[in-house]
Design a protein around this motif. Structure first.
Motif, mmCIF file in Angstrom:
data_model
loop_
_atom_site.group_PDB
_atom_site.id
_atom_site.type_symbol
_atom_site.label_atom_id
_atom_site.label_comp_id
_atom_site.label_asym_id
_atom_site.label_seq_id
_atom_site.Cartn_x
_atom_site.Cartn_y
_atom_site.Cartn_z
ATOM 1 N N THR A 82 0.831 -1.205 0.000
ATOM 2 C CA THR A 82 0.000 0.000 0.000
ATOM 3 C C THR A 82 0.866 1.256 0.000
ATOM 4 O OG1 THR A 82 -1.757 -1.159 1.191
ATOM 5 C CG2 THR A 82 -1.807 1.243 1.237
ATOM 6 N N GLN A 83 1.926 1.236 0.811
ATOM 7 C CA GLN A 83 2.840 2.379 0.854
ATOM 8 C C GLN A 83 3.509 2.584 -0.500
ATOM 9 O OE1 GLN A 83 5.835 2.164 3.914
ATOM 10 N NE2 GLN A 83 7.101 3.743 2.959
ATOM 11 N N ARG A 84 3.953 1.503 -1.127
ATOM 12 C CA ARG A 84 4.615 1.615 -2.431
ATOM 13 C C ARG A 84 3.648 2.136 -3.491
ATOM 14 N NH1 ARG A 84 9.242 -0.657 -4.842
ATOM 15 N NH2 ARG A 84 9.086 -0.817 -7.101
ATOM 16 N N ASP A 85 2.412 1.644 -3.465
ATOM 17 C CA ASP A 85 1.405 2.127 -4.416
ATOM 18 C C ASP A 85 1.188 3.627 -4.257
ATOM 19 O OD1 ASP A 85 1.114 -0.428 -5.363
ATOM 20 O OD2 ASP A 85 -0.724 -0.853 -4.234
ATOM 21 N N SER A 86 1.160 4.092 -3.006
ATOM 22 C CA SER A 86 0.975 5.521 -2.742
ATOM 23 C C SER A 86 2.159 6.324 -3.267
ATOM 24 C CB SER A 86 0.797 5.769 -1.245
ATOM 25 O OG SER A 86 -0.344 5.103 -0.752
ATOM 26 N N GLU A 87 3.372 5.788 -3.048
ATOM 27 C CA GLU A 87 4.567 6.476 -3.552
ATOM 28 C C GLU A 87 4.568 6.540 -5.073
ATOM 29 O OE1 GLU A 87 7.681 5.244 0.053
ATOM 30 O OE2 GLU A 87 7.589 4.073 -1.794
ATOM 31 N N MET A 88 4.213 5.434 -5.719
ATOM 32 C CA MET A 88 4.180 5.408 -7.176
ATOM 33 C C MET A 88 3.128 6.372 -7.720
ATOM 34 S SD MET A 88 6.512 3.277 -8.266
ATOM 35 C CE MET A 88 5.972 2.809 -9.911
ATOM 36 N N ALA A 89 1.978 6.425 -7.059
ATOM 37 C CA ALA A 89 0.917 7.336 -7.497
ATOM 38 C C ALA A 89 1.361 8.784 -7.351
ATOM 39 C CB ALA A 89 -0.355 7.084 -6.697
ATOM 40 N N ALA A 90 2.032 9.105 -6.248
ATOM 41 C CA ALA A 90 2.508 10.474 -6.039
ATOM 42 C C ALA A 90 3.551 10.858 -7.077
ATOM 43 C CB ALA A 90 3.087 10.605 -4.626
ATOM 44 N N LEU A 91 4.431 9.929 -7.415
ATOM 45 C CA LEU A 91 5.436 10.202 -8.439
ATOM 46 C C LEU A 91 4.795 10.393 -9.803
ATOM 47 C CD1 LEU A 91 8.246 7.688 -7.398
ATOM 48 C CD2 LEU A 91 8.316 10.179 -7.218
ATOM 49 N N ALA A 92 3.751 9.613 -10.106
ATOM 50 C CA ALA A 92 3.056 9.752 -11.390
ATOM 51 C C ALA A 92 2.394 11.125 -11.502
ATOM 52 C CB ALA A 92 2.019 8.643 -11.545
ATOM 53 N N VAL A 93 1.776 11.575 -10.404
ATOM 54 C CA VAL A 93 1.153 12.901 -10.405
ATOM 55 C C VAL A 93 2.207 13.981 -10.602
ATOM 56 C CG1 VAL A 93 -0.054 14.585 -8.969
ATOM 57 C CG2 VAL A 93 -0.820 12.210 -9.012
ATOM 58 N N GLU A 94 3.322 13.853 -9.911
ATOM 59 C CA GLU A 94 4.391 14.845 -10.021
ATOM 60 C C GLU A 94 4.965 14.869 -11.436
ATOM 61 O OE1 GLU A 94 6.062 18.003 -8.492
ATOM 62 O OE2 GLU A 94 4.840 16.655 -7.269
ATOM 63 N N LYS A 95 5.106 13.697 -12.028
ATOM 64 C CA LYS A 95 5.630 13.624 -13.394
ATOM 65 C C LYS A 95 4.697 14.318 -14.380
ATOM 66 C CE LYS A 95 7.534 10.289 -16.682
ATOM 67 N NZ LYS A 95 7.808 8.835 -16.924
ATOM 68 N N ARG A 96 3.383 14.130 -14.206
ATOM 69 C CA ARG A 96 2.411 14.787 -15.084
ATOM 70 C C ARG A 96 2.440 16.303 -14.900
ATOM 71 N NH1 ARG A 96 -1.993 13.098 -12.978
ATOM 72 N NH2 ARG A 96 -2.665 15.068 -12.073
ATOM 73 N N GLU A 97 2.528 16.754 -13.656
ATOM 74 C CA GLU A 97 2.563 18.188 -13.391
ATOM 75 C C GLU A 97 3.816 18.830 -13.976
ATOM 76 O OE1 GLU A 97 2.193 18.413 -9.166
ATOM 77 O OE2 GLU A 97 -0.006 18.280 -9.190
ATOM 78 N N LEU A 98 4.933 18.125 -13.908
ATOM 79 C CA LEU A 98 6.167 18.658 -14.489
ATOM 80 C C LEU A 98 6.059 18.778 -16.007
ATOM 81 C CD1 LEU A 98 8.802 16.698 -12.369
ATOM 82 C CD2 LEU A 98 8.558 19.186 -12.462
ATOM 83 N N ARG A 99 5.346 17.862 -16.613
ATOM 84 C CA ARG A 99 5.167 17.900 -18.065
ATOM 85 C C ARG A 99 4.188 18.989 -18.486
ATOM 86 N NH1 ARG A 99 3.619 13.153 -18.476
ATOM 87 N NH2 ARG A 99 1.377 13.498 -18.605
ATOM 88 N N GLU A 100 3.103 19.166 -17.687
ATOM 89 C CA GLU A 100 2.038 20.084 -18.087
ATOM 90 C C GLU A 100 2.276 21.522 -17.636
ATOM 91 O OE1 GLU A 100 -1.475 18.327 -16.513
ATOM 92 O OE2 GLU A 100 -1.527 16.701 -18.011
ATOM 93 N N GLN A 101 2.950 21.729 -16.501
ATOM 94 C CA GLN A 101 3.153 23.088 -15.986
ATOM 95 C C GLN A 101 4.545 23.220 -15.370
ATOM 96 O OE1 GLN A 101 -0.053 23.704 -13.181
ATOM 97 N NE2 GLN A 101 0.115 21.643 -12.353
ATOM 98 N N PRO A 102 5.563 23.172 -16.208
ATOM 99 C CA PRO A 102 6.943 23.196 -15.688
ATOM 100 C C PRO A 102 7.298 24.472 -14.931
ATOM 101 C CG PRO A 102 6.892 23.480 -18.078
ATOM 102 C CD PRO A 102 5.518 23.078 -17.668
ATOM 103 N N GLU A 103 6.785 25.628 -15.391
ATOM 104 C CA GLU A 103 7.116 26.881 -14.710
ATOM 105 C C GLU A 103 6.528 26.924 -13.301
ATOM 106 O OE1 GLU A 103 9.170 29.277 -15.479
ATOM 107 O OE2 GLU A 103 9.746 28.104 -17.246
ATOM 108 N N ALA A 104 5.294 26.468 -13.178
ATOM 109 C CA ALA A 104 4.670 26.450 -11.856
ATOM 110 C C ALA A 104 5.413 25.494 -10.925
ATOM 111 C CB ALA A 104 3.202 26.031 -11.975
ATOM 112 N N GLU A 105 5.873 24.381 -11.451
ATOM 113 C CA GLU A 105 6.620 23.424 -10.635
ATOM 114 C C GLU A 105 7.994 23.973 -10.246
ATOM 115 O OE1 GLU A 105 5.588 20.156 -9.446
ATOM 116 O OE2 GLU A 105 3.814 21.366 -9.843
ATOM 117 N N LEU A 106 8.610 24.733 -11.160
ATOM 118 C CA LEU A 106 9.882 25.365 -10.829
ATOM 119 C C LEU A 106 9.706 26.381 -9.704
ATOM 120 C CD1 LEU A 106 12.879 25.831 -11.391
ATOM 121 C CD2 LEU A 106 12.203 27.499 -13.156
ATOM 122 N N GLU A 107 8.634 27.152 -9.760
ATOM 123 C CA GLU A 107 8.357 28.112 -8.703
ATOM 124 C C GLU A 107 8.057 27.401 -7.383
ATOM 125 O OE1 GLU A 107 7.762 31.481 -6.517
ATOM 126 O OE2 GLU A 107 8.711 31.230 -8.481
#
Length: 241
Positions: A82-107
């Protein structure tokens, strides 16, 4: 500012995280062994209160050892999965946000570094360099507190729990079946108390706590468990059950 200067804190943080992970594994192993000691000791001492038959004691002890170790392994596997699934899900969300809004993520990374004590200009430069090197890893470590290279492994956790519980359970099992009939309970109690002193002291030291109280709690709990189960066993044996 050089790239080495920017990455220095992250490098140190990785070492600290690795040490913390190792300490957590050691603490889990000690606590797993402790569970094996107490639960198996309570079981075999309770059976010894009802009967002196060596085969019955061995059967009960082995059943408790196998049931407990498999239960610990299954529970740890589910929990860590369960912990690993949560970590993988969080990384997937972060990866999508970096792709879709890189400037906001940099800030966002800049602000997080500012919160750690860097000035605005230094935080911005550090965020830019970390993003250029590996944006996902930088956000995972700074924002999420996750090391993408060291995600929890449920199989490792399950086997560790299984082995730790088994190692702890073997002590009271051997102590109750090897001595002569009249010595079984005293030898088991003394052996278990000695083992609980060791596990209580070890868990306290790993947690940077004073060992005295931990040892007393550990030994007191083990003695209480053995006393109650032995009393129940004597009553059931006297009743012919």
């Amino acid at each position: 500012m050089t790239e080495e200067g920017v990455s220095g804190p992250a490098h140190g943080e990785a070492h600290g995280g690795g040490l913390g992970t190792r300490l957590n594994w050691l603490r889990a192993a000690v606590l797993g062994a402790n569970d094996g000691i107490v639960s198996t000791a309570g079981l075999v001492v309770g059976v010894a209160g009802a009967t002196s038959d060596r085969a019955a004691l061995l059967t009960a002890g082995l059943a408790g050892l196998l049931a407990g170790s498999m239960s610990m392994a299954a529970g740890e596997y589910v929990s860590v999965s369960t912990q690993r699934d949560s970590e993988m899900a969080a990384l997937a969300v972060e990866k999508r946000e970096l792709r879709e809004q890189p400037e906001a993520e940099l800030e966002e990374l800049t602000q997080l570094l500012e919160e750690r004590g860097l000035s605005r200009d230094v935080a911005r430069e550090a965020a830019q360099q970390l993003t250029e090197r590996d944006a996902l890893r930088a956000h995972a470590r700074v924002e999420l507190g996750i090391d993408p290279d060291a995600l929890t492994n449920p199989w490792h956790a399950a086997w560790a729990s299984f082995l730790a519980f088994t190692a702890g359970a073997l002590l009271p099992l051997l102590a109750i079946v090897l001595p002569p009939s009249g010595w079984r309970v005293p030898v088991t109690v003394v052996s278990v108390v000695a083992a609980l002193v060791l596990t209580g002291w070890s868990s306290a030291r790993l947690g940077a706590a004073a060992p005295g109280r931990a040892v007393l709690r550990n030994v007191g709990g083990g003695l209480l468990a053995m006393g109650i189960t032995y009393g129940v066993g004597v009553l059931l044996g006297a009743a012919g059950i």
